[in-house]
Design a protein around this motif. Structure first.
Motif, short mmCIF file in Angstrom:
data_model
loop_
_atom_site.label_atom_id
_atom_site.label_comp_id
_atom_site.label_asym_id
_atom_site.label_seq_id
_atom_site.Cartn_x
_atom_site.Cartn_y
_atom_site.Cartn_z
N PRO A 1 11.95 19.96 -9.06
CA PRO A 1 13.08 20.86 -8.47
C PRO A 1 13.99 21.01 -9.41
CG PRO A 1 13.19 18.63 -7.48
CD PRO A 1 11.80 18.60 -8.48
N THR A 2 14.88 22.01 -9.52
CA THR A 2 16.37 21.93 -10.19
C THR A 2 17.20 21.42 -9.37
OG1 THR A 2 16.34 24.33 -9.39
CG2 THR A 2 15.33 24.02 -11.47
N THR A 3 17.31 21.61 -7.96
CA THR A 3 18.44 21.08 -7.25
C THR A 3 18.01 20.09 -6.11
OG1 THR A 3 18.43 22.93 -5.61
CG2 THR A 3 19.98 22.92 -7.73
N VAL A 4 18.63 19.15 -5.54
CA VAL A 4 18.03 18.18 -4.38
C VAL A 4 19.54 18.28 -3.49
CG1 VAL A 4 17.25 16.18 -3.69
CG2 VAL A 4 16.41 17.04 -5.57
N ALA A 5 19.31 19.08 -2.57
CA ALA A 5 20.19 18.87 -1.62
C ALA A 5 21.98 19.32 -2.18
CB ALA A 5 20.55 17.68 -0.74
N PRO B 1 31.73 20.09 -16.34
CA PRO B 1 30.74 21.40 -16.16
C PRO B 1 29.63 20.85 -15.63
CG PRO B 1 31.00 20.83 -18.53
CD PRO B 1 32.03 20.03 -17.69
N GLY B 2 28.96 21.52 -14.54
CA GLY B 2 27.58 21.04 -13.84
C GLY B 2 27.23 21.05 -12.53
N PHE B 3 27.85 20.40 -11.89
CA PHE B 3 27.20 20.22 -10.45
C PHE B 3 27.56 21.33 -9.53
CE2 PHE B 3 27.70 18.52 -6.32
CZ PHE B 3 26.70 18.07 -5.96
N GLY B 4 26.69 22.02 -9.23
CA GLY B 4 26.99 23.15 -7.86
C GLY B 4 27.90 24.12 -8.42
N PRO B 5 28.40 25.12 -7.46
CA PRO B 5 29.38 26.05 -7.69
C PRO B 5 30.61 25.38 -7.55
CG PRO B 5 28.34 26.19 -5.44
CD PRO B 5 27.66 25.34 -6.28
N PRO B 6 31.86 25.84 -8.03
CA PRO B 6 33.19 25.03 -7.99
C PRO B 6 33.59 25.20 -6.45
CG PRO B 6 33.65 26.97 -9.26
CD PRO B 6 31.86 26.91 -9.04
N PRO B 7 34.55 24.34 -6.07
CA PRO B 7 35.23 24.56 -4.77
C PRO B 7 35.70 26.12 -4.76
CG PRO B 7 35.54 22.53 -5.64
CD PRO B 7 34.96 23.27 -6.85
N GLN B 8 35.60 26.73 -3.67
CA GLN B 8 36.21 28.05 -3.52
C GLN B 8 37.57 27.96 -3.49
OE1 GLN B 8 34.46 30.23 -0.47
NE2 GLN B 8 32.38 30.03 -1.10
N THR B 9 38.54 28.83 -4.07
CA THR B 9 39.79 28.66 -3.85
C THR B 9 40.49 29.79 -2.83
OG1 THR B 9 40.02 28.59 -6.25
CG2 THR B 9 41.98 29.25 -5.22
N PRO C 1 25.81 17.69 -17.63
CA PRO C 1 25.50 18.34 -16.47
C PRO C 1 24.94 19.74 -16.97
CG PRO C 1 27.46 17.39 -16.21
CD PRO C 1 27.19 17.22 -17.86
N PRO C 2 23.97 20.32 -15.98
CA PRO C 2 23.67 21.87 -16.35
C PRO C 2 24.72 22.74 -15.96
CG PRO C 2 22.54 21.03 -14.56
CD PRO C 2 23.42 19.74 -15.03
N GLN C 3 24.98 23.91 -16.91
CA GLN C 3 26.05 24.89 -16.52
C GLN C 3 25.83 25.62 -15.26
OE1 GLN C 3 28.70 25.07 -18.25
NE2 GLN C 3 28.30 23.68 -19.99
N THR C 4 26.70 25.76 -14.61
CA THR C 4 26.72 26.54 -13.48
C THR C 4 27.30 27.94 -13.61
OG1 THR C 4 26.89 24.53 -11.96
CG2 THR C 4 27.06 26.70 -10.94
N PRO C 5 26.50 29.13 -13.28
CA PRO C 5 27.25 30.36 -13.38
C PRO C 5 28.34 30.67 -12.69
CG PRO C 5 24.85 30.56 -13.28
CD PRO C 5 25.19 29.24 -12.89
N LEU D 1 20.09 18.92 -10.94
CA LEU D 1 19.45 18.18 -11.76
C LEU D 1 19.35 18.24 -13.21
CD1 LEU D 1 16.00 17.63 -9.59
CD2 LEU D 1 18.30 16.56 -9.15
N ALA D 2 19.64 17.15 -14.07
CA ALA D 2 19.74 17.26 -15.32
C ALA D 2 18.60 16.85 -16.31
CB ALA D 2 21.10 16.79 -16.06
N ALA D 3 18.08 15.84 -15.79
CA ALA D 3 16.87 15.31 -16.52
C ALA D 3 15.97 14.57 -15.53
CB ALA D 3 17.29 14.61 -17.64
#
Length: 630
Positions: free
Chosen positions: A22-26, A343-351, A309-313, A30-32
């Motif tokens: 998987p690429t994400t878990v909850a 950089p990395g984990f999930g989308p950033p907190p919404q502003t 961490p993997p980059q998040t669009p 995931l980076a590696a």
């Protein structure tokens, strides 16, 4: 599941994700991949603040076993209380997910198993510091009511400041599943204790025996009872003495005492630390920065350089012209550029924008419920988001992803609603209210007239009162009429007699056995796991394992009756035998609808060849309240 180390083939520490990973878990991106074991795979991920964590994803086969899930949830709750200097803490978990998982702090170091395989036996000074640190870890683990059960070199990680013990308690959950008897191997027989290999009761002394085996392995590079087939190793553990010919003299007393066949003869954890201090050249154990050999320390340096961490669009700055399928924007806005953690984990907190925090005008389109994140954006974890202070008080950003539960104290900001039009609609509502009031009044008049014509009502006790008007219930009464003036007839209480209880006295329930309340007579049967209605777990628990079953430990002095057990709601699935004493009572509700009352009469003596409790059992069959078995 050994966890945070690469496999022994010498492959790279951080393996790229494969097609079936998987690429994400909850919400954790995931980076590696870090490794794999008998219970699942381990991945590297990051918290929103950029701290690395190890995500352990349990194999789907285990997730399909209801008993495994129950015990896994229990062990995770216990493990989250363990906060020691020489343990890897459990920081997040979801035992109820489609595929159970847990997250622990990432330890940048090889396992003891990998270090010995690649670099050979460790120096005596290193082994002494290793054993002392593991003893401290076990002290904290046992203090949380957990027996590790699977202490072995692959579950000990070597960090720059000392060892870390991982995966404590997980073997107990794995033992509950039928998969362990169908070709799935959990743990290594070479590091079991005699009582564990023989299927007897497991205690904290079981971990002390394993600690002695780990110490011998670290000092010699080979298991104390040799290698080979599992049955052969287990036989030697139970019936033969270990081969300690290669153990250095300074470690001989420590290892020999830990490997005593009888649990009572093994040293306590405090005594183990004293033995380490006595064997050390210095008077006090001190852990220098270079407590590990140089080759092992070099591996720690390599593992500390974890991949980024993997980059998040980033989220779109304007509403797209064609929204993705299944996604509805919650507000027409151009959010400010988000502030992103490392950089990395999930989308950033919404502003929260000024338009959201201030009393805003009606949006041009109605707000719809969020159905998911935009395409290409991973779901965010359910972490509390800080409020923004606005003119009208604190406001909160929208829940980033509705697939995860809302955190305690988190209240999403509601989308502004359009101001309702007045005028014609208000007139319609007023007319509807008048009509409803007229109908209600007519109904009331009809019922009152009907009562006046001789309709008999009931009093608070459910008996006919002979009056022609609706009765008013007495305060505190049960099973009474509503007394609200609606005129509805008061239902009569059930006249069905209470079921008679069947009593079975002086049952000797041996550890590893269970009772089925539907049997007549009720007799102990072999087996402690498998959906049984009441079992004596060899780990020291009374278990209600059937689907819908539960237990309630009554308070001292509380009389155990059918009514008391029906009224109780302090449900649990297991009760530690250590909490039971002579005279204590336990209510048992089974998934098949039976109610039972257990009265503890005594326990086996210390010199008894078996462990059992003596109890009286009263069973009311098909008497369980539906609310507790639904």
């Amino acid at each position: 599941m050994g966890g945070q180390q690469a496999d022994r083939s010498g492959s790279e520490v951080f393996q790229s994700l494969a097609a079936d990973d998987p690429t994400t878990v909850a919400g954790y991106r995931l980076a590696a991949r870090l490794g794999a074991g008998g219970m699942g795979k381990v991945y590297l991920s990051y918290t929103p603040g950029g701290r690395p964590v190890a995500i352990k994803l349990i194999r789907p086969e285990f997730g399909e076993d209801a008993e495994f899930r129950r015990r896994f949830a229990q062990e995770v709750r216990s493990a989250q209380r363990v906060q020691g200097l020489f343990t890897a803490p459990v920081i997040d978990a979801d035992p109820e997910g489609a595929q159970p998982w847990l997250a622990t702090a990432y330890v940048p170091g090889p396992s003891l198993a990998d270090a010995v395989v690649r670099h050979g036996a460790l120096p005596v000074e290193t082994v002494l510091l290793l054993v002392a640190g593991m003893a401290e870890a076990l002290h904290v683990i046992h203090g949380a009511g957990i027996v590790h059960r699977d202490l072995k070199p692959s579950n000990v990680l070597l960090a720059s400041d000392g060892p870390r013990v991982i995966d404590f308690g997980i073997a107990h959950a794995a033992d509950a599943t039928s998969l362990t008897g169908s070709g799935v191997t959990i743990g290594t027989p070479s590091f079991m204790a005699p009582e564990q290999a023989a299927g007897r009761r497991v205690t904290p002394a079981t971990d002390v025996f394993a600690l002695g085996q780990v110490a011998a392995y670290a000092a010699t590079g080979v298991p104390a009872f040799g290698e080979g087939t599992g049955h052969g190793v287990l036989y030697r553990i139970v019936h033969e003495q270990p081969d300690l010919s290669g153990v250095p003299e300074r470690l001989t007393e420590l290892v020999t005492r830990c490997l005593s066949k009888e649990p009572e003869a093994r040293p306590t954890l405090a005594e183990i630390i004293q033995l380490c201090q006595a064997a050390n050249a210095a008077t006090v154990l001190r852990r220098p920065e270079d407590w590990l050999p140089g080759a092992v320390s070099a591996e720690i340096t390599a593992r500390a350089a974890a991949p980024a961490p993997p980059q998040t669009p980033p989220p779109p700055t304007t509403v797209p012209s064609a929204a993705p399928v299944g996604y509805s924007p919650t507000a027409p806005a151009a959010p400010a550029a988000p502030s992103t953690p490392p950089p990395g984990f999930g989308p950033p907190p919404q502003t929260v924008t000024a338009a959201q925090s201030a009393p805003a005008a009606a949006p041009s389109t109605p707000a719809g419920p969020p159905a998911g994140p935009p395409a290409g954006v991973a779901p965010a974890p359910a972490f509390p988001y800080a409020p923004t202070q606005g003119p009208g008080g604190p406001t909160y950003p929208q829940q980033p992803y509705p697939g995860r539960p809302m955190p305690t104290g988190y209240h999403p900001q509601q989308a502004p609603q359009q101001q309702k039009k007045r005028g014609g609609r208000g007139l319609v509502i007023a007319v509807a209210a008048v009509v409803a009031f007229a109908v209600a009044g007519g109904t009331t008049a009809y019922v009152l007239l009907k009562d006046k014509d001789g309709q008999t009502t009931t009093d608070a006790g459910g008996k006919p009162n002979g009056k022609g008007s609706a009765s008013t219930p007495s305060s505190g009464g049960t099973g009474t009429g509503t007394g609200t003036g609606t005129g509805s007839a008061t239902p009569k209480p059930s006249t069905a007699p209470a079921p008679e209880g069947a009593t079975y006295e002086n049952i000797n329930l041996t550890a590893g056995y269970h009772l089925t309340l539907g049997d007549d007579p009720v007799r102990p049967q072999d087996g402690e796991d498998g959906g049984y209605e009441l079992s004596y777990d060899t780990g020291g628990y009374l278990d209600a394992e059937s689907t819908g079953g539960n237990l309630v430990l009554l308070d001292p002095g509380q009389e155990g009756t059918l009514e008391a057990c029906r009224a109780e709601t302090r449900f649990t699935e297991n009760i530690a035998v250590s909490k039971l004493s002579q005279g204590r009572q336990v209510c048992v509700t089974t998934g098949t609808g039976h109610l039972g009352l257990v009265t503890v009469k005594g326990f086996s003596s210390e010199d008894s060849p078996s462990t059992y409790m003596t109890l009286d059992l009263t069973v009311w069959r098909n008497a369980a309240p539906s609310s507790s078995t639904s």
